[in-house]
Structure formats: C-alpha cells, structure tokens
Motif scaffolding. Structure first.
Motif, PDB file in Angstrom:
ATOM      1  N   ILE A   1       0.849  -1.189   0.000  1.00  0.00           N
ATOM      2  CA  ILE A   1       0.000   0.000   0.000  1.00  0.00           C
ATOM      3  C   ILE A   1       0.885   1.240   0.000  1.00  0.00           C
ATOM      4  CG2 ILE A   1      -1.677   1.343   1.316  1.00  0.00           C
ATOM      5  CD1 ILE A   1      -2.850  -1.326   2.271  1.00  0.00           C
ATOM      6  N   SER A   2       1.890   1.241   0.851  1.00  0.00           N
ATOM      7  CA  SER A   2       2.870   2.334   0.875  1.00  0.00           C
ATOM      8  C   SER A   2       4.183   1.786   1.406  1.00  0.00           C
ATOM      9  CB  SER A   2       2.392   3.500   1.746  1.00  0.00           C
ATOM     10  OG  SER A   2       2.380   3.135   3.105  1.00  0.00           O
ATOM     11  N   MET A   3       5.266   2.420   0.977  1.00  0.00           N
ATOM     12  CA  MET A   3       6.592   1.967   1.410  1.00  0.00           C
ATOM     13  C   MET A   3       7.543   3.143   1.342  1.00  0.00           C
ATOM     14  SD  MET A   3       8.877  -1.019  -0.295  1.00  0.00           S
ATOM     15  CE  MET A   3      10.572  -1.265   0.174  1.00  0.00           C
ATOM     16  N   THR A   4       8.331   3.294   2.386  1.00  0.00           N
ATOM     17  CA  THR A   4       9.365   4.331   2.439  1.00  0.00           C
ATOM     18  C   THR A   4      10.709   3.641   2.592  1.00  0.00           C
ATOM     19  OG1 THR A   4       7.826   5.853   3.512  1.00  0.00           O
ATOM     20  CG2 THR A   4      10.173   6.372   3.673  1.00  0.00           C
ATOM     21  N   THR A   5      11.671   4.061   1.777  1.00  0.00           N
ATOM     22  CA  THR A   5      13.003   3.467   1.812  1.00  0.00           C
ATOM     23  C   THR A   5      14.028   4.526   2.207  1.00  0.00           C
ATOM     24  OG1 THR A   5      12.387   1.929   0.061  1.00  0.00           O
ATOM     25  CG2 THR A   5      14.734   2.206   0.467  1.00  0.00           C
TER      26      THR A   5
ATOM     27  N   PHE B   1       1.861  -3.710   9.175  1.00  0.00           N
ATOM     28  CA  PHE B   1       2.957  -2.747   9.165  1.00  0.00           C
ATOM     29  C   PHE B   1       4.239  -3.573   9.219  1.00  0.00           C
ATOM     30  CE2 PHE B   1      -0.678  -0.678  11.076  1.00  0.00           C
ATOM     31  CZ  PHE B   1      -0.761   0.480  10.320  1.00  0.00           C
ATOM     32  N   ILE B   2       5.126  -3.337   8.259  1.00  0.00           N
ATOM     33  CA  ILE B   2       6.299  -4.199   8.126  1.00  0.00           C
ATOM     34  C   ILE B   2       7.540  -3.347   7.886  1.00  0.00           C
ATOM     35  CG2 ILE B   2       7.323  -6.118   6.838  1.00  0.00           C
ATOM     36  CD1 ILE B   2       4.424  -6.910   6.046  1.00  0.00           C
ATOM     37  N   SER B   3       8.611  -3.680   8.582  1.00  0.00           N
ATOM     38  CA  SER B   3       9.894  -3.007   8.370  1.00  0.00           C
ATOM     39  C   SER B   3      10.888  -4.025   7.823  1.00  0.00           C
ATOM     40  CB  SER B   3      10.420  -2.392   9.670  1.00  0.00           C
ATOM     41  OG  SER B   3      10.693  -3.403  10.608  1.00  0.00           O
TER      42      SER B   3
ATOM     43  N   TYR C   1       1.209  -3.136   4.164  1.00  0.00           N
ATOM     44  CA  TYR C   1       0.928  -4.205   3.202  1.00  0.00           C
ATOM     45  C   TYR C   1      -0.451  -4.780   3.478  1.00  0.00           C
ATOM     46  CZ  TYR C   1       5.778  -3.838   1.952  1.00  0.00           C
ATOM     47  OH  TYR C   1       6.972  -3.342   1.512  1.00  0.00           O
ATOM     48  N   LYS C   2      -1.152  -5.142   2.414  1.00  0.00           N
ATOM     49  CA  LYS C   2      -2.509  -5.666   2.545  1.00  0.00           C
ATOM     50  C   LYS C   2      -2.612  -7.039   1.896  1.00  0.00           C
ATOM     51  CE  LYS C   2      -7.270  -4.767   1.593  1.00  0.00           C
ATOM     52  NZ  LYS C   2      -8.281  -3.805   1.795  1.00  0.00           N
ATOM     53  N   ARG C   3      -3.257  -7.933   2.607  1.00  0.00           N
ATOM     54  CA  ARG C   3      -3.496  -9.282   2.080  1.00  0.00           C
ATOM     55  C   ARG C   3      -4.445  -9.201   0.890  1.00  0.00           C
ATOM     56  NH1 ARG C   3      -5.866 -14.470   5.431  1.00  0.00           N
ATOM     57  NH2 ARG C   3      -5.665 -15.951   3.712  1.00  0.00           N
ATOM     58  N   VAL C   4      -4.129  -9.936  -0.171  1.00  0.00           N
ATOM     59  CA  VAL C   4      -4.999  -9.990  -1.347  1.00  0.00           C
ATOM     60  C   VAL C   4      -6.185 -10.893  -1.013  1.00  0.00           C
ATOM     61  CG1 VAL C   4      -5.165 -10.667  -3.772  1.00  0.00           C
ATOM     62  CG2 VAL C   4      -3.040  -9.668  -2.905  1.00  0.00           C
ATOM     63  N   PRO C   5      -7.404 -10.381  -1.140  1.00  0.00           N
ATOM     64  CA  PRO C   5      -8.569 -11.222  -0.855  1.00  0.00           C
ATOM     65  C   PRO C   5      -8.580 -12.457  -1.760  1.00  0.00           C
ATOM     66  CG  PRO C   5      -9.206  -8.914  -1.095  1.00  0.00           C
ATOM     67  CD  PRO C   5      -7.769  -9.025  -1.521  1.00  0.00           C
ATOM     68  N   GLN C   6      -8.977 -13.595  -1.206  1.00  0.00           N
ATOM     69  CA  GLN C   6      -8.974 -14.847  -1.946  1.00  0.00           C
ATOM     70  C   GLN C   6      -9.809 -14.777  -3.223  1.00  0.00           C
ATOM     71  OE1 GLN C   6      -7.073 -17.620  -1.346  1.00  0.00           O
ATOM     72  NE2 GLN C   6      -6.101 -16.280   0.140  1.00  0.00           N
ATOM     73  N   GLU C   7     -10.927 -14.057  -3.210  1.00  0.00           N
ATOM     74  CA  GLU C   7     -11.759 -13.977  -4.398  1.00  0.00           C
ATOM     75  C   GLU C   7     -11.074 -13.241  -5.548  1.00  0.00           C
ATOM     76  OE1 GLU C   7     -12.980 -10.677  -1.564  1.00  0.00           O
ATOM     77  OE2 GLU C   7     -12.751 -12.833  -1.375  1.00  0.00           O
ATOM     78  N   LYS C   8     -10.088 -12.389  -5.232  1.00  0.00           N
ATOM     79  CA  LYS C   8      -9.342 -11.680  -6.278  1.00  0.00           C
ATOM     80  C   LYS C   8      -8.304 -12.581  -6.924  1.00  0.00           C
ATOM     81  CE  LYS C   8     -10.536  -7.262  -5.205  1.00  0.00           C
ATOM     82  NZ  LYS C   8     -10.857  -6.162  -5.967  1.00  0.00           N
TER      83      LYS C   8
END
Length: 135
Positions: A76-80, A106-108, A126-133
């Motif tokens: 969804i978003s990421m800063t490096t 939220f992940i580092s 980060y977001k989990r992709v829904p199974q239906e997608k």
C-alpha cells in the motif's frame, strides 16, 4: 528453510531468492550482486535495493497467514532510506511484521551486505490480497 525461486517475472529478471522457514519467523530475500545490478556509479541500484526490501516485507506479511509464504500481500505504501552504498557480493533483506491486523500489516525491513554493512531500511503498509481476487 525453503527457497522460493523463479516464481515471478521480476524474480527471474533480477535473480533474487526468497527464503522462508527460518526459526526466527522472519522472511529473507537475497541477491548475489553483480554488474547487472549496479548503477552508473558502480554500486547497487537503489531500485533493486527497494525490490529486495519490498519482497522481504511482502513475504513477511504472507508468513503471518501461510507458513509457505505464498499468500500474496500488496504494497500500500513503502518508504526506503538509503544508508550506504551496496557493492558486489551477497545482500540480504530481512522483513519483520511490526503491527497491524488480520489483513493489513505494518512491516519493516533491513538490507545488509554480507560484510554486515547496513545498506538500506524500509517501512511500509501491506494488505493481504482477498482470496476472491486470486481466482
């Protein structure tokens, strides 16, 4: 420990390997840096460093719901933050979940050279992709 190789076009193009199943539960993404991965200054290209951090992070999210690390999570978003030049040799990104709920994490991550040099860090959502997608 399991290695995930050649899963995506990007992975085949760049040549990185994803590792899951470590005792600490963290996801790893490593690359043996050679001339294909260097920029015009003869150091690791920042975009490739970010690819490694992003993959380690997404896989870390996946490991919260799937021990094989194959459940997709989208950035969804990421800063490096770039801290040092990357040079030839093995570099490894380690992703760690720092918070979140069931579907959003939220992940580092940290990217280090095999000599211990901290090259870059990142933080992201980060977001989990829904199974239906996935069907």
């Amino acid at each position: 420990m399991e290695e995930i190789r050649d899963e995506t076009g990007t992975q085949r193009l760049v040549g990185y390997v994803v590792e899951v199943g470590h005792a600490d539960g963290f996801a790893r993404c490593w690359l043996d840096v050679d001339e294909r991965h260097l920029n015009r200054h003869n150091v690791l290209h920042g975009g490739i460093a970010t690819i490694l951090l992003d993959n380690a992070s997404g896989t870390a999210g996946s490991l919260t719901v799937d021990a094989a690390g194959l459940t997709p999570f989208l950035t969804i978003s990421m800063t490096t933050q770039y801290l040092a030049s990357g040079k030839r040799g093995r570099v490894t990104a380690i992703g760690k979940v720092t918070g979140g709920g069931r579907s959003t994490k939220f992940i580092s991550a940290e990217l280090r050279h095999e000599d211990g040099t901290l090259i870059a860090t990142s933080s992201g959502v980060y977001k989990r992709v829904p199974q239906e997608k996935l069907k």
